[in-house]
Scaffold this motif. Sequence first.
Motif, PDB file in Angstrom:
ATOM      1  N   UNK A  87       1.770   0.033   3.162  1.00 35.79           N
ATOM      2  CA  UNK A  87       0.559   0.775   2.852  1.00 35.79           C
ATOM      3  C   UNK A  87       0.062   0.345   1.479  1.00 35.79           C
ATOM      4  N   UNK A  88      -1.183  -0.099   1.416  1.00 35.02           N
ATOM      5  CA  UNK A  88      -1.795  -0.531   0.159  1.00 35.02           C
ATOM      6  C   UNK A  88      -3.029   0.317  -0.103  1.00 35.02           C
ATOM      7  N   UNK A  89      -3.115   0.854  -1.319  1.00 35.58           N
ATOM      8  CA  UNK A  89      -4.253   1.678  -1.722  1.00 35.58           C
ATOM      9  C   UNK A  89      -5.137   0.916  -2.698  1.00 35.58           C
ATOM     10  N   UNK A  90      -6.400   1.260  -2.730  1.00 40.49           N
ATOM     11  CA  UNK A  90      -7.354   0.630  -3.642  1.00 40.49           C
ATOM     12  C   UNK A  90      -7.422  -0.878  -3.417  1.00 40.49           C
ATOM     13  N   UNK A  91      -7.492  -1.273  -2.172  1.00 42.71           N
ATOM     14  CA  UNK A  91      -7.476  -2.705  -1.847  1.00 42.71           C
ATOM     15  C   UNK A  91      -8.727  -3.418  -2.337  1.00 42.71           C
ATOM     16  N   UNK A  92      -9.798  -2.693  -2.639  1.00 41.45           N
ATOM     17  CA  UNK A  92     -11.013  -3.329  -3.094  1.00 41.45           C
ATOM     18  C   UNK A  92     -11.072  -3.574  -4.590  1.00 41.45           C
ATOM     19  N   UNK A  93      -9.965  -3.351  -5.300  1.00 41.43           N
ATOM     20  CA  UNK A  93      -9.941  -3.544  -6.751  1.00 41.43           C
ATOM     21  C   UNK A  93      -9.006  -4.693  -7.126  1.00 41.43           C
ATOM     22  N   UNK A  95      -6.461  -4.251  -8.951  1.00 41.87           N
ATOM     23  CA  UNK A  95      -5.117  -3.686  -9.129  1.00 41.87           C
ATOM     24  C   UNK A  95      -4.761  -2.781  -7.958  1.00 41.87           C
ATOM     25  N   UNK A  96      -4.586  -3.340  -6.763  1.00 42.15           N
ATOM     26  CA  UNK A  96      -4.202  -2.508  -5.621  1.00 42.15           C
ATOM     27  C   UNK A  96      -2.816  -1.907  -5.820  1.00 42.15           C
ATOM     28  N   UNK A  97      -2.580  -0.775  -5.177  1.00 44.44           N
ATOM     29  CA  UNK A  97      -1.311  -0.053  -5.309  1.00 44.44           C
ATOM     30  C   UNK A  97      -0.511  -0.209  -4.025  1.00 44.44           C
ATOM     31  N   UNK A  98       0.673  -0.801  -4.145  1.00 45.78           N
ATOM     32  CA  UNK A  98       1.573  -0.926  -3.006  1.00 45.78           C
ATOM     33  C   UNK A  98       2.486   0.300  -2.960  1.00 45.78           C
ATOM     34  N   UNK A  99       2.390   1.077  -1.892  1.00 46.09           N
ATOM     35  CA  UNK A  99       3.267   2.237  -1.759  1.00 46.09           C
ATOM     36  C   UNK A  99       4.656   1.771  -1.328  1.00 46.09           C
ATOM     37  N   UNK A 100       5.672   2.164  -2.073  1.00 43.77           N
ATOM     38  CA  UNK A 100       7.045   1.824  -1.750  1.00 43.77           C
ATOM     39  C   UNK A 100       7.645   2.907  -0.860  1.00 43.77           C
ATOM     40  N   UNK A 101       8.494   2.528   0.086  1.00 37.84           N
ATOM     41  CA  UNK A 101       9.068   3.517   0.996  1.00 37.84           C
ATOM     42  C   UNK A 101       9.762   4.658   0.247  1.00 37.84           C
ATOM     43  N   UNK A 102       9.381   5.887   0.583  1.00 33.57           N
ATOM     44  CA  UNK A 102      10.046   7.055   0.020  1.00 33.57           C
ATOM     45  C   UNK A 102       9.653   7.406  -1.399  1.00 33.57           C
ATOM     46  N   UNK A 103       8.734   6.652  -2.013  1.00 37.68           N
ATOM     47  CA  UNK A 103       8.356   6.896  -3.410  1.00 37.68           C
ATOM     48  C   UNK A 103       7.018   7.638  -3.451  1.00 37.68           C
ATOM     49  N   UNK A 104       6.971   8.859  -3.992  1.00 38.87           N
ATOM     50  CA  UNK A 104       5.714   9.604  -4.066  1.00 38.87           C
ATOM     51  C   UNK A 104       4.674   8.859  -4.899  1.00 38.87           C
ATOM     52  N   UNK A 105       3.451   8.817  -4.391  1.00 36.67           N
ATOM     53  CA  UNK A 105       2.358   8.104  -5.045  1.00 36.67           C
ATOM     54  C   UNK A 105       1.108   8.981  -5.012  1.00 36.67           C
ATOM     55  N   UNK A 106       0.375   9.016  -6.127  1.00 39.16           N
ATOM     56  CA  UNK A 106      -0.893   9.734  -6.148  1.00 39.16           C
ATOM     57  C   UNK A 106      -2.003   8.822  -5.638  1.00 39.16           C
ATOM     58  N   UNK A 107      -2.772   9.305  -4.676  1.00 37.49           N
ATOM     59  CA  UNK A 107      -3.968   8.578  -4.255  1.00 37.49           C
ATOM     60  C   UNK A 107      -4.947   8.502  -5.431  1.00 37.49           C
ATOM     61  N   UNK A 108      -5.765   7.468  -5.491  1.00 38.81           N
ATOM     62  CA  UNK A 108      -6.871   7.476  -6.468  1.00 38.81           C
ATOM     63  C   UNK A 108      -7.707   8.734  -6.269  1.00 38.81           C
ATOM     64  N   UNK A 109      -8.202   9.300  -7.346  1.00 40.03           N
ATOM     65  CA  UNK A 109      -8.919  10.572  -7.255  1.00 40.03           C
ATOM     66  C   UNK A 109     -10.324  10.446  -7.828  1.00 40.03           C
ATOM     67  N   UNK A 110     -11.194  11.335  -7.366  1.00 38.32           N
ATOM     68  CA  UNK A 110     -12.537  11.411  -7.905  1.00 38.32           C
ATOM     69  C   UNK A 110     -13.503  10.367  -7.388  1.00 38.32           C
ATOM     70  N   UNK A 111     -13.087   9.541  -6.428  1.00 37.53           N
ATOM     71  CA  UNK A 111     -13.958   8.484  -5.910  1.00 37.53           C
ATOM     72  C   UNK A 111     -13.409   7.992  -4.573  1.00 37.53           C
ATOM     73  N   UNK A 112     -14.257   7.459  -3.711  1.00 40.55           N
ATOM     74  CA  UNK A 112     -13.755   6.822  -2.483  1.00 40.55           C
ATOM     75  C   UNK A 112     -12.967   5.556  -2.837  1.00 40.55           C
ATOM     76  N   UNK A 113     -11.992   5.216  -2.011  1.00 40.41           N
ATOM     77  CA  UNK A 113     -11.211   3.999  -2.235  1.00 40.41           C
ATOM     78  C   UNK A 113     -10.809   3.399  -0.895  1.00 40.41           C
TER      79      UNK A 113
END
Length: 323
Positions: A87-93, A95-113
Amino acid sequence: MPDEISPTTRIERRGFDVDQAVAFYEQVYSSHDIHIGDAVTEGFSWRYRAVGDEDVVVGTSMVAARRWGTINPGRDYILAWASGAGITLDTGTRSPVQMLPGVPTMYPSGRPFAFDALPTTQHLIRFDGPFLEAVAAARTQTVPAPLRFEAVSDPAAVQRLRLVITDAAPQLLDPALPRATRAARNTLLAEAVVDAFRAEPTIQLPLSAGPTTMRFAQEWMVANAHRAITITDVCDAAGVAVRSLQASFQRHAGRSPMHFLREVRLHRVRAALSTADPDTTTVSEIALAWGFQHLGRFAGYYAETFGEAPSTTLRRRSGGDAF
């Protein structure tokens, strides 16, 4: 009543149709841009379960195919962790965020991503924006405002967050959980998230505006808002004449110093109401503690600022009684 059942939202959906899944997830994520690819096995399936109230919703999602698109969190804050990689977040930037298995991650906030996700089960905790902001403000002794989260969180704090999730999430998934218990677990989860990601409110009030003496006066009022202070006290602390300070505030902030102080106090009251213990706290107690001696005027200021009565905030956030 302590054993009163909290009003909850309960959603359970599952199916085998791709178009049905796309329509559902576009609704969940306030998006018009969700795509689902070919199933990883012979048959496609998806399922989604969520239980919660207007402060915190705990959910689980599984889609047996790659999916990608755009998520719009709106005013919510979303904590997520996945059972597997991909699972990769913020793929359009850059600095995309790779979610690691079992590691809590905050979604980007305040804007669509944008996101891209391989088939895996994902767990999510959705926090109402004003609720988490009020908890963070009470935790950090600041004014409630949109939050910033550190990208690299403290490992020890993350471990504490995991323990809180392990303890609280199964209870929060029970629609019959008593109101007081749900409110307490919601707050514990929110505090753990604030600590783990060092969430800091971005102050809404113009603390950086104007000359040095004005900024000092603003910071002094924020730090001393719980005290019975006058314009003379503020000017003495800042070392400036009353007329000069009033002119600076009008020129740079469009309000008087005491109007600014009132706004600070109103935000502090809202933070306290949002996390109050309904069995021991009333609106009037909190208002008086933050310097509002005339409760009728206070209620009017509060409604004008936040669009609701203070008693509504207390009832909605913690189930307490109005004053």
